[in-house]
Write an enzyme that holds these catalytic residues in place. Sequence first.
Site, PDB file in Angstrom:
ATOM      1  N   GLU A  63      68.429  39.204  43.040  1.00  0.00           N
ATOM      2  CA  GLU A  63      69.869  39.442  42.857  1.00  0.00           C
ATOM      3  C   GLU A  63      70.364  40.768  43.434  1.00  0.00           C
ATOM      4  OE1 GLU A  63      67.716  38.936  40.346  1.00  0.00           O
ATOM      5  OE2 GLU A  63      68.070  40.318  38.670  1.00  0.00           O
ATOM      6  N   ASN A  64      69.467  41.634  43.880  1.00  0.00           N
ATOM      7  CA  ASN A  64      69.932  42.854  44.538  1.00  0.00           C
ATOM      8  C   ASN A  64      70.361  42.602  45.984  1.00  0.00           C
ATOM      9  OD1 ASN A  64      67.075  42.399  44.823  1.00  0.00           O
ATOM     10  ND2 ASN A  64      66.949  44.355  45.875  1.00  0.00           N
TER      11      ASN A  64
END
Lengths: 218, 232
Positions: free
Chosen positions: A47-48
């Site tokens: 998710e980064n």
Amino acid sequence: MPLTREQIAQRIAQEVESGFCVNLGIGIPTLVANYIPIEKNIMLQSENGLLGMGPFPRESEVDADLINAGKQTITAAPGASFFSSAESFAMIRGGHVDLTVLGAMEVDEQGSIANWMVPGKMVKGMGGAMDLVAGARNVIVAMQHTDKDGKSKLRTRCTLPLTGIKCIKKIVSDFGVIEITSEGFLLVEHAPDLTPEKVKAATEGKMTISPNCRPMKF
Amino acid sequence: MSSKVYDNAALALKGVQDGMTLILGGFGLCGIPENSITMLSEMGVKNLTCVSNNAGVDDFGLGILLQKRQIKKMISSYVGENALFEKLYMSGELEVEFCPQGTIAERIRAGGAGIPGFYTPTGVGTLVAEGKEVKNFDGRDYILERGIRGDFAFVKAWKGDKFGNLIYRKTARNFNPMAAMAGKITIAEVEELVEVGQLDPDHIHTPGVYVQRIFKGVNYQNRIEQKTVSKG
């Protein structure tokens, strides 16, 4: 004997279908990647800002600009893409990620989950967990069935601050595979060394044993 | 047009004052505006509200501002790597607004895009929803979250040109493109500063219109939090 962490991961890997985009949380969920056959051509989402996460780098490939959501150095797989955090969570919230696997401190019989805060003790923040449980089409929880004192973590109602309400459909614990239905927990598979009755007895929330309940296979 | 280019962080950060709201790019220690954070520490500005996904580690990133008690309030999603943060928070010295990661990203993006609020399913029924409007769309509940703007925003890019066009590298992009949009004054630090026209317009991640000041950063540590390698 309850399952090992690796066995939990191995069982969850069976839920992953060909071509899935999957987000794996920290801890046992991360291990799931080790058991997904390469022919399934899945894309791991971090998710980064990465879709298409590859394995850890060789020493010579380590790059401070290439990390996963656990802040570990990683690589990008063929077909990978990089993007911003807003784009990443558009993917997650918008239901484009097929499966999310994450850990939990508690799950209750309505499918609500608590995994980010123990008031007065552990306050690290929820990170992306609230978005993931609210957005992914399918959320599987990998967890220990009981705490170290033997108390059930599958509760009637969560006692810790919630991460999301009524969002969990399936749990793979070290005791078995449990689905969440309108009737509460439904035990569909049990650890080979534990009887379904024993799993039920170790569960605080309302649990029904499926007529088709069978031993887990790996 | 007056130049956006500044010789160093000290000149670029002129005007940052006590009590301001600052938005910072970066995820963990990846893609954080290292030079600007060091300069904020040297300037000693206090009572800051910092919007940043994480709070650095004890001795790097925003951790160095926490050490000097320059931050009054943090808006973050995850601060697990910073023991000092946890201590200051538990003792009440530091005010913290925990905000889900996707919600922070969207709040910053919305702020920069002129959208004062938006509805999201994230956090419905949790502590995050307390005091927020709930609205049902098509049978599902959503909560109202507000856009955020900062007095200043600080971003780190790999390459930039003198107009402020920016290109990020790999996962160092993270929150930087949104942060760049949301500053009344956005300050970009870059590893490589080039002339206008030298970047391919097709490759620009942040158009220069969002950036008011740009400087070439120095002495990048590019620190790694968790170095993991494969065998063989």
